[in-house]
Design a protein around this motif. Structure first.
Motif, PDB file in Angstrom:
ATOM      1  N   TYR A 167      16.034  -8.315  -8.167  1.00 31.94           N
ATOM      2  CA  TYR A 167      15.395  -7.001  -8.292  1.00 31.94           C
ATOM      3  C   TYR A 167      13.876  -7.116  -8.311  1.00 31.94           C
ATOM      4  O   TYR A 167      13.163  -6.201  -7.872  1.00 31.94           O
ATOM      5  N   ALA A 168      13.365  -8.237  -8.785  1.00 35.67           N
ATOM      6  CA  ALA A 168      11.911  -8.458  -8.765  1.00 35.67           C
ATOM      7  C   ALA A 168      11.380  -8.421  -7.332  1.00 35.67           C
ATOM      8  O   ALA A 168      10.250  -7.966  -7.086  1.00 35.67           O
ATOM      9  N   ASP A 169      12.187  -8.858  -6.379  1.00 33.39           N
ATOM     10  CA  ASP A 169      11.773  -8.824  -4.976  1.00 33.39           C
ATOM     11  C   ASP A 169      11.745  -7.381  -4.453  1.00 33.39           C
ATOM     12  O   ASP A 169      10.881  -7.010  -3.654  1.00 33.39           O
ATOM     13  N   VAL A 170      12.691  -6.575  -4.906  1.00 31.66           N
ATOM     14  CA  VAL A 170      12.701  -5.164  -4.525  1.00 31.66           C
ATOM     15  C   VAL A 170      11.429  -4.483  -5.026  1.00 31.66           C
ATOM     16  O   VAL A 170      10.777  -3.711  -4.298  1.00 31.66           O
ATOM     17  N   ILE A 171      11.065  -4.788  -6.261  1.00 30.16           N
ATOM     18  CA  ILE A 171       9.846  -4.210  -6.832  1.00 30.16           C
ATOM     19  C   ILE A 171       8.611  -4.660  -6.049  1.00 30.16           C
ATOM     20  O   ILE A 171       7.716  -3.859  -5.755  1.00 30.16           O
ATOM     21  N   GLU A 172       8.569  -5.949  -5.696  1.00 30.83           N
ATOM     22  CA  GLU A 172       7.429  -6.452  -4.935  1.00 30.83           C
ATOM     23  C   GLU A 172       7.333  -5.774  -3.571  1.00 30.83           C
ATOM     24  O   GLU A 172       6.231  -5.435  -3.106  1.00 30.83           O
ATOM     25  N   LEU A 173       8.451  -5.552  -2.925  1.00 26.28           N
ATOM     26  CA  LEU A 173       8.440  -4.881  -1.628  1.00 26.28           C
ATOM     27  C   LEU A 173       7.850  -3.481  -1.731  1.00 26.28           C
ATOM     28  O   LEU A 173       7.110  -3.030  -0.850  1.00 26.28           O
ATOM     29  N   ASN A 174       8.152  -2.801  -2.820  1.00 25.63           N
ATOM     30  CA  ASN A 174       7.652  -1.438  -2.979  1.00 25.63           C
ATOM     31  C   ASN A 174       6.155  -1.378  -3.244  1.00 25.63           C
ATOM     32  O   ASN A 174       5.560  -0.294  -3.230  1.00 25.63           O
ATOM     33  N   GLN A 175       5.538  -2.523  -3.493  1.00 26.13           N
ATOM     34  CA  GLN A 175       4.087  -2.545  -3.681  1.00 26.13           C
ATOM     35  C   GLN A 175       3.339  -2.482  -2.341  1.00 26.13           C
ATOM     36  O   GLN A 175       2.121  -2.288  -2.312  1.00 26.13           O
ATOM     37  N   ILE A 176       4.072  -2.664  -1.247  1.00 24.92           N
ATOM     38  CA  ILE A 176       3.448  -2.637   0.077  1.00 24.92           C
ATOM     39  C   ILE A 176       2.728  -1.309   0.318  1.00 24.92           C
ATOM     40  O   ILE A 176       1.682  -1.254   0.983  1.00 24.92           O
ATOM     41  N   ALA A 177       3.267  -0.235  -0.241  1.00 27.52           N
ATOM     42  CA  ALA A 177       2.685   1.090  -0.020  1.00 27.52           C
ATOM     43  C   ALA A 177       1.249   1.190  -0.513  1.00 27.52           C
ATOM     44  O   ALA A 177       0.470   2.016  -0.011  1.00 27.52           O
ATOM     45  N   LYS A 178       0.880   0.376  -1.487  1.00 24.18           N
ATOM     46  CA  LYS A 178      -0.490   0.430  -2.011  1.00 24.18           C
ATOM     47  C   LYS A 178      -1.510   0.006  -0.958  1.00 24.18           C
ATOM     48  O   LYS A 178      -2.644   0.490  -0.946  1.00 24.18           O
ATOM     49  N   GLU A 179      -1.095  -0.910  -0.079  1.00 22.96           N
ATOM     50  CA  GLU A 179      -1.997  -1.406   0.957  1.00 22.96           C
ATOM     51  C   GLU A 179      -1.709  -0.802   2.324  1.00 22.96           C
ATOM     52  O   GLU A 179      -2.616  -0.691   3.153  1.00 22.96           O
ATOM     53  N   ALA A 180      -0.450  -0.430   2.558  1.00 24.18           N
ATOM     54  CA  ALA A 180      -0.069   0.035   3.902  1.00 24.18           C
ATOM     55  C   ALA A 180       0.856   1.249   3.823  1.00 24.18           C
ATOM     56  O   ALA A 180       2.031   1.178   4.191  1.00 24.18           O
ATOM     57  N   PRO A 181       0.344   2.396   3.334  1.00 27.99           N
ATOM     58  CA  PRO A 181       1.188   3.591   3.287  1.00 27.99           C
ATOM     59  C   PRO A 181       1.491   4.117   4.681  1.00 27.99           C
ATOM     60  O   PRO A 181       0.646   4.042   5.584  1.00 27.99           O
ATOM     61  N   PHE A 182       2.690   4.610   4.865  1.00 22.47           N
ATOM     62  CA  PHE A 182       3.102   5.088   6.189  1.00 22.47           C
ATOM     63  C   PHE A 182       4.266   6.040   6.026  1.00 22.47           C
ATOM     64  O   PHE A 182       5.167   5.794   5.220  1.00 22.47           O
ATOM     65  N   ARG A 183       4.242   7.138   6.767  1.00 26.73           N
ATOM     66  CA  ARG A 183       5.372   8.066   6.767  1.00 26.73           C
ATOM     67  C   ARG A 183       5.787   8.344   8.194  1.00 26.73           C
ATOM     68  O   ARG A 183       4.964   8.727   9.026  1.00 26.73           O
ATOM     69  N   ALA A 184       7.053   8.114   8.495  1.00 32.96           N
ATOM     70  CA  ALA A 184       7.556   8.313   9.857  1.00 32.96           C
ATOM     71  C   ALA A 184       7.805   9.778  10.160  1.00 32.96           C
ATOM     72  O   ALA A 184       7.601  10.232  11.281  1.00 32.96           O
ATOM     73  N   CYS A 185       8.274  10.508   9.168  1.00 31.92           N
ATOM     74  CA  CYS A 185       8.629  11.913   9.366  1.00 31.92           C
ATOM     75  C   CYS A 185       7.524  12.782   8.790  1.00 31.92           C
ATOM     76  O   CYS A 185       7.441  12.966   7.570  1.00 31.92           O
ATOM     77  N   HIS A 186       6.678  13.294   9.663  1.00 28.24           N
ATOM     78  CA  HIS A 186       5.521  14.067   9.233  1.00 28.24           C
ATOM     79  C   HIS A 186       5.414  15.300  10.116  1.00 28.24           C
ATOM     80  O   HIS A 186       4.519  15.403  10.955  1.00 28.24           O
TER      81      HIS A 186
END
Length: 294
Positions: A260-279
């Motif tokens: 689960y620590a890896d899941v949490i780390e993956l979710n930190q990506i948004a801090k540097e690379a936010p992206f939304r496909a459906c806009h």
């Protein structure tokens, strides 16, 4: 964590953790994708009236030979149909060639005209009340109702004013768009979360993101497996990868257990690379309670 194979909805029904998404699949490709996915172990199929592919989805289900009762089928009420949901429901059932839906969602809290503008004569909350009425009146046609693309702001308006708590909230979900506030809120209210565009959709750089690549190397799998599996390792979350190619459909089904620590780390990506496909430009994004950068 141990990846789940299904999640229990607040109706008591089990919904498969992995499903086949059909958004943005080209005409002529959806039927085969659904047929192939079902023949190779998928048991959840997601579509929408707005995708204009319900007929192909229904044909794919028939051709697969998998009994209808073994399939969890989801479709959505289209925005221009929010003034007449009963008619829209019958249309979807006819297009899908099925006697019932396992899950019927309000696609967006955004009534629209057929010309594509906002329909200010309709309150989406009134549409939800009509969906509730239809759910209670036709339990043989609708097994559960839910919402899609609802922020906390919209859920906070819905929940004090509804008789039936949505079974699910389907939202865009990937490391560049984690929407953790929405997930936490839904879990606290007994609403399951379904994630669409888990790979970040077409053109997103997530498959090459160094954190994702590092995780893939750690577990000895492809980056796409990491992006899909992370959701299967979260409580009350399921996921809808989309593909129309046989190889990718099979690859997307390879769910693994993750720390689960890896899941949490993956979710930190948004801090540097936010992206939304459906806009969607029509939505007036801020009016739907979202921000561009997530």
């Amino acid at each position: 964590m141990v990846a789940s194979k299904s999640i229990k909805l607040n109706t008591g029904v089990e919904m498969p953790t992995l499903g086949l998404g059909t958004w943005r699949s080209k005409p002529g490709e959806v039927e085969h994708a659904v047929e192939f996915a079902l023949k190779n172990g998928y048991r959840s199929i997601d579509t929408a009236s707005g995708y204009e592919n319900e007929n192909e989805v229904g044909q794919g289900i028939k051709k697969s030979g998998v009994p209808r009762e073994e399939i969890f089928l989801t479709t959505k009420l289209n925005n221009p149909d929010m003034g007449h949901p009963e008619k829209a429901l019958e249309y979807s059932l006819t297009q899908l060639d099925t006697p019932y839906l396992d899950l019927w969602l309000m696609h967006w809290p955004a009534p629209m005209t057929k010309e594509g503008g906002a329909d200010k004569s309709i309150d989406w909350l009134d549409t939800w009340h009509e969906m509730e009425r239809l759910y209670k009146a036709h339990p043989n046609k609708i097994k559960a109702i839910g919402v899609s693309n609802f922020s906390v702001e919209y859920l906070n308006r819905l929940l004090p004013n509804c008789e039936i708590v949505p079974a699910t909230n389907q939202i865009e979900l990937h490391p560049s768009c984690p929407q953790q506030e929405v997930i936490d809120f839904c879990v606290s209210k007994g609403i399951a979360v379904t994630g669409y565009s888990p790979l970040g959709s077409d053109g997103a750089p997530l498959l090459k993101n160094p954190v994702v690549v590092k995780m893939a190397e750690k577990y000895g799998v492809k980056p796409g497996t990491i992006l899909i599996s992370m959701h299967a390792n979260r409580p009350n979350v399921n996921v809808l990868p989309k593909s129309v190619t046989n190889e990718r459909i099979l690859e997307n089904a390879k769910i693994i257990d993750m720390d689960y620590a890896d899941v949490i780390e993956l979710n930190q990506i948004a801090k540097e690379a936010p992206f939304r496909a459906c806009h969607p430009s029509w939505a007036g994004w801020g009016n739907l309670g979202f921000t561009e950068s997530v």
